[in-house]
Design a protein around this motif. Structure first.
Motif, PDB file in Angstrom:
ATOM      1  N   ALA A 555       0.744  -1.215  -0.015  1.00 49.80           N
ATOM      2  CA  ALA A 555       0.021   0.061   0.032  1.00 49.80           C
ATOM      3  C   ALA A 555       0.879   1.105  -0.061  1.00 49.80           C
ATOM      4  O   ALA A 555       0.443   2.267  -0.779  1.00 49.80           O
ATOM      5  N   TYR A 593      -7.679   6.003  -2.738  1.00 50.68           N
ATOM      6  CA  TYR A 593      -7.642   4.805  -1.957  1.00 50.68           C
ATOM      7  C   TYR A 593      -6.491   4.169  -1.528  1.00 50.68           C
ATOM      8  O   TYR A 593      -6.280   3.737  -0.552  1.00 50.68           O
ATOM      9  N   SER A 594      -5.268   4.661  -2.190  1.00 53.32           N
ATOM     10  CA  SER A 594      -3.858   4.148  -1.492  1.00 53.32           C
ATOM     11  C   SER A 594      -3.641   4.638  -0.254  1.00 53.32           C
ATOM     12  O   SER A 594      -3.036   3.862   0.662  1.00 53.32           O
ATOM     13  N   ALA A 597      -6.027   2.815   2.249  1.00 53.74           N
ATOM     14  CA  ALA A 597      -5.626   1.395   2.335  1.00 53.74           C
ATOM     15  C   ALA A 597      -4.222   1.376   3.193  1.00 53.74           C
ATOM     16  O   ALA A 597      -4.222   0.679   4.106  1.00 53.74           O
ATOM     17  N   CYS A 600      -5.619   1.899   6.725  1.00 55.76           N
ATOM     18  CA  CYS A 600      -6.155   0.481   7.335  1.00 55.76           C
ATOM     19  C   CYS A 600      -5.212  -0.351   7.667  1.00 55.76           C
ATOM     20  O   CYS A 600      -5.330  -1.166   8.963  1.00 55.76           O
ATOM     21  N   TRP A 601      -4.222  -0.552   6.969  1.00 53.61           N
ATOM     22  CA  TRP A 601      -3.121  -1.540   7.453  1.00 53.61           C
ATOM     23  C   TRP A 601      -2.180  -1.351   8.747  1.00 53.61           C
ATOM     24  O   TRP A 601      -1.811  -1.819   9.571  1.00 53.61           O
ATOM     25  N   TRP A 634      -8.070  -3.924   2.300  1.00 56.68           N
ATOM     26  CA  TRP A 634      -8.120  -3.631   0.868  1.00 56.68           C
ATOM     27  C   TRP A 634      -9.471  -3.230   0.191  1.00 56.68           C
ATOM     28  O   TRP A 634      -9.557  -2.788  -0.603  1.00 56.68           O
ATOM     29  N   PRO A 637     -11.373   0.759   2.240  1.00 56.62           N
ATOM     30  CA  PRO A 637     -11.225   2.191   1.476  1.00 56.62           C
ATOM     31  C   PRO A 637     -12.038   2.406   0.344  1.00 56.62           C
ATOM     32  O   PRO A 637     -12.066   3.518  -0.161  1.00 56.62           O
TER      33      PRO A 637
END
Length: 814
Positions: A555, A593-594, A597, A600-601, A634, A637
């Motif tokens: 990501a 989005y990247s 993401a 989120c990780w 994944w 997002p």
């Protein structure tokens, strides 16, 4: 009028007063005999004037004539600075400061823009009754922009100002003057033009130059059109330009120019005579968007537009002394092309009946008795200007206790500037809070007020008793002096903080670009090192923690590749120029989005670290937890990204101002940025910060309870791990949040220094400092050295075993 400009005028007034009282002044410093009387207004009556009254008189007088009569000009001066080229390099350039008046912020002959759209300026100051340029800090070199987009009118506008200053553009007759203002008008009326703060400043300088020439009524429509277009520009642009006093300079010049025209438009000789309008008036109206209503036979000439209207009145013709403007039609009202209705008011109007008329926006008239007294003292004309909003009335302070909530009404009577009226003059303003209630509004501070070229004041203005300041649709006011008026709504308001202390200057911009690019490249190198390590060593990549790390790095790599190589300002500009908005939206949505993401990780890793260091007992990982975490990280997002892309796809397109300053990329802006990026990033960052604090507390608590040396060493290692967690959990983005809130340029530096190095720090910790991976790389690159190390460690182990056996034998012997 900002503080520096006011202080300069104040210093001039004091110096002028002292020079007048002392006969020891040099002949070169004395004003010529043909100076206007306004010049002596402050210096002769200085002891009886307050600072505010004196400055107000200077502003209401012809400031340009004031400076001219004292021959106080700073002459052109050579100057060397650096231009930022397209590839962000710097190239030296020889330039020249333009001729400037006292108190004026001069620009350069070749326009030089900062990244916020303001021009590089230099103040012309007064020192010992002589003009002198303010000193330049030689340790702070000037770096500015040279490249302009086609949408920008800055170059053309600056060239027009140069021509006026240097006499290359002749303005000896009406045709030549009309040609000059028409060029300027057409620049501002371009549909695809980008207006920068520099344009407002240069426009004000052009207006000042026009003030020094013969006043020509034929220019009035163009000047109104220009001011109307500037009023319609972005509020942030106007607020930035106000740092150079541009809005006040433009407003003062416009007001003074209009006040000099009634003798041409409604002369006494035209009373009762019907004038046949020329066909050129209709064509001019179509060109500048200003409707012309010429009724000189009844002593009225009106110029009306949607944002700004001006009314010239000669009461001697038909006893008309005012105007009322409405938002709807009625039998006694006339329609205008601006979408409003109006009717002329007579000196014998009934104020109470006027207040009760429906849909009244604003109105004023001079009562019969008051006009009789004024005409006996030399009054002939009345000029009324109606501003649709307070766009040109920009306050310098960020915090305000009230703000305008009506149209702005300007009332002028030539010859009575700064003088008290013998009786009160009434005016009525529509209360916008009645139409659109403001939740922050309070009764305290609400009422009628006036503009003093710094802020809105209410002293000397009377609001009718019994008025409900928050709910009454029409507010009745009374004044004893003439200026611009508005209804002020009390409350606690704060303007956007766009001061120079929080704006990234060009030199900072360049340094931050370098830091970001270097940091991203180092991070990409580190991520590739992590991927290569996982590819070469199966034992490491099979670990569950390594799999989570690989998803995080994937990501992170996607985000940095998009930011550094794909979604650049040049590529985004090319897509917008080609009209390929779909690709720009796709590019911006991918970058959004990247980032989501990645966060989120980082949240998943924060949760795992919390389980490891805080909830250390009874940990049981669910089956396929990595797969489940990947599905969440994944796919989640996609929700905010698709919402922004479907609801407001245009938010991904860079604004015209960003493109003009080469700072625009395909990325959400406005509400799309706030709710689609900033909000989720802030929530995750706060959650990670809380987990980080819990983990750090747990480690510190373990340290305080540790007794054995081995345990202390282990806990010390865990404390060093907390430094890694700062980068692993993305806590460096806290600096980015503060930078977004414009808390200071220091947070921009901290963010660029830490956030861009995230991938490199992970590489250092998980590859270079990890003993297992370090040995694996040494064994791969230097197998002979690895073999020698193994033999050495084997010998040491055998020696330790032998020593242990001997010790055991001696113990048995005893």
């Amino acid at each position: 009028m900002n503080f520096l400009f006011g202080a300069t005028l104040l210093a001039f007034a004091i110096s002028a007063g002292r020079a007048y009282e002392s006969a020891e002044s040099d002949d070169n410093d004395e004003a010529p005999d043909n100076c206007p009387k306004e010049q002596q207004l402050c210096r002769l009556e200085w002891r009886n004037n307050t600072v505010e009254r004196c400055l107000d008189k200077l502003f209401r007088a012809d400031i340009t004539g004031l400076a001219y009569c004292n021959a106080l000009h700073c002459e052109p001066e050579a100057f060397v600075h650096d231009y930022i080229t397209r590839n962000h390099d710097q190239s030296p350039h020889n330039n020249t400061w333009k001729r400037a008046r006292i108190g004026e912020a001069a620009t350069l002959h070749d326009i030089c823009l900062l990244r916020n759209g303001l021009p590089v300026t230099r103040k012309c100051q007064v020192k010992g009754m002589r003009a002198q340029w303010e000193p330049i800090d030689k340790w702070a070199p000037v770096v500015c922009m040279r490249r302009f987009r086609e949408r920008s009118i800055t170059v053309e506008l600056n060239s027009l100002h140069d021509d006026l200053l240097e006499g290359r553009r002749r303005t000896n007759n009406t045709q030549e003057r009309r040609h000059t203002t028409a060029l300027m008008r057409d620049m501002f009326r371009q549909e695809d033009r980008t207006l920068l703060p520099a344009d407002v400043h240069v426009a004000g300088q052009v207006f000042v130059e026009l003030m020094e020439q013969e006043k020509d009524a034929a220019l009035s429509g163009d000047l109104i059109s220009i001011c109307r277009e500037i009023m319609s520009s972005d509020a942030n642009v106007l607020q930035l330009s106000a740092q150079l006093n541009a809005t006040n300079s433009l407003l003062n010049s416009f007001e003074n120019y209009m006040d000099a025209l009634p003798q041409q438009l409604v002369p006494r000789e035209s009373c009762g005579k019907v004038v046949v309008h020329a066909a050129s008036e209709a064509s001019d109206s179509a060109a500048n968007g200003v409707e012309v209503l010429s009724k000189a036979n009844i002593g009225v000439h009106a110029l009306m537009s949607n944002n700004l209207s001006v009314l010239f009145v000669n009461p001697a013709c038909d006893n008309i002394t005012g105007i009322a403007i409405y938002s709807s039609a009625a039998p006694n009202r006339q329609s205008s092309g601006s979408g409003l209705w109006y009717r002329f008011l007579y000196a014998n109007e009934n104020l109470e009946q006027l207040r009760r008329e429906t849909n009244l926006e604003t109105a004023t008239y001079v009562p019969e008795q008051l006009w009789r007294q004024l005409s006996q003292r030399g009054a002939f004309y009345l000029i009324l200007k109606v501003y649709a909003h307070d766009g040109l009335f920009v306050e310098a302070t960020q915090k305000r206790s009230r703000r305008p909530r009506s149209k702005v009404l300007s009332i002028s009577i030539p010859g009575f500037e700064g003088k008290a009226l013998p009786q009160s003059l009434p005016f009525l303003l529509h209360n916008e809070n009645h139409r659109q209630p403001d939740a922050l509004a309070v009764t305290t501070g609400s009422g009628c007020g006036y503009w003093n070229y710094q802020t809105w004041l209410s002293d000397g203005i009377t609001t009718s008793s019994g008025t409900d300041m928050l709910r009454d649709p029409v507010i009745v006011c009374q004044t004893r002096h003439l200026t611009q008026f508005s209804y002020l709504l009390g409350g606690s308001y704060r303007s956007n903080d766009l001061g120079e202390e929080v704006l990234v200057t060009p030199i900072n911009e360049r340094v931050l670009d370098i830091i970001s690019i270097v940091g991203c490249c180092l991070s990409l190198f580190g991520i590739l090192g992590i991927f290569l390590t996982a590819a070469l060593f199966r034992s490491w990549r099979s670990q569950a923690s390594t799999k989570v790390l690989m998803h995080l790095c994937m990501a992170m790599m996607l985000q940095m590749v998009l930011f550094v190589f794909i979604n650049t300002d040049d590529i985004s500009e090319q897509l917008v120029d080609q009209g390929d908005n779909t690709r720009c939206v796709l590019l911006g949505a991918t970058l959004q989005y990247s980032i989501l993401a990645l966060f989120c990780w980082m949240l998943i890793i924060a949760f795992l670290q919390f389980q490891r260091y805080v909830t250390v007992i009874g940990i049981e990982r669910p089956r396929h937890y990595i797969l489940k975490a990947a599905l969440v990280a994944w796919s989640l997002p996609l929700l905010p990204t698709l919402l922004v892309a479907c609801i407001d796809p245009e938010s991904y397109l860079p604004t015209a101002e960003q493109l003009a300053m080469d700072t625009g990329i395909c990325y959400p802006s406005g509400y799309g940025l706030i709710f689609g990026v900033v909000l989720p990033v802030t929530l995750i960052t706060v959650a990670n910060l809380v987990i980080f604090v819990y983990v750090f507390y747990s480690i510190s608590h373990s340290l305080s309870q540790s007794i054995q040396r081995a345990e202390r060493k282990l806990v010390s290692k865990q404390i060093r791990l907390s430094v890694l967690l700062f980068f692993l959990l993305g806590l460096s983005w806290i600096f980015g949040i503060f930078a977004f809130l414009q808390a200071g340029v220091a947070f921009s530096y901290l963010f660029c220094l830490t956030a861009t190095l995230q991938g490199f720090v992970l590489f250092v910790y998980f590859v270079l400092l990890d003993e297992v991976n370090r040995r694996a790389w040494i064994g791969l690159l230097w197998p002979t050295k690895m073999k020698m190390d193994v033999q050495k460690r084997t010998t040491e182990l055998q020696s330790m075993t032998t020593s242990s056996t001997n010790y055991s034998g001696r113990s048995e012997h005893y």
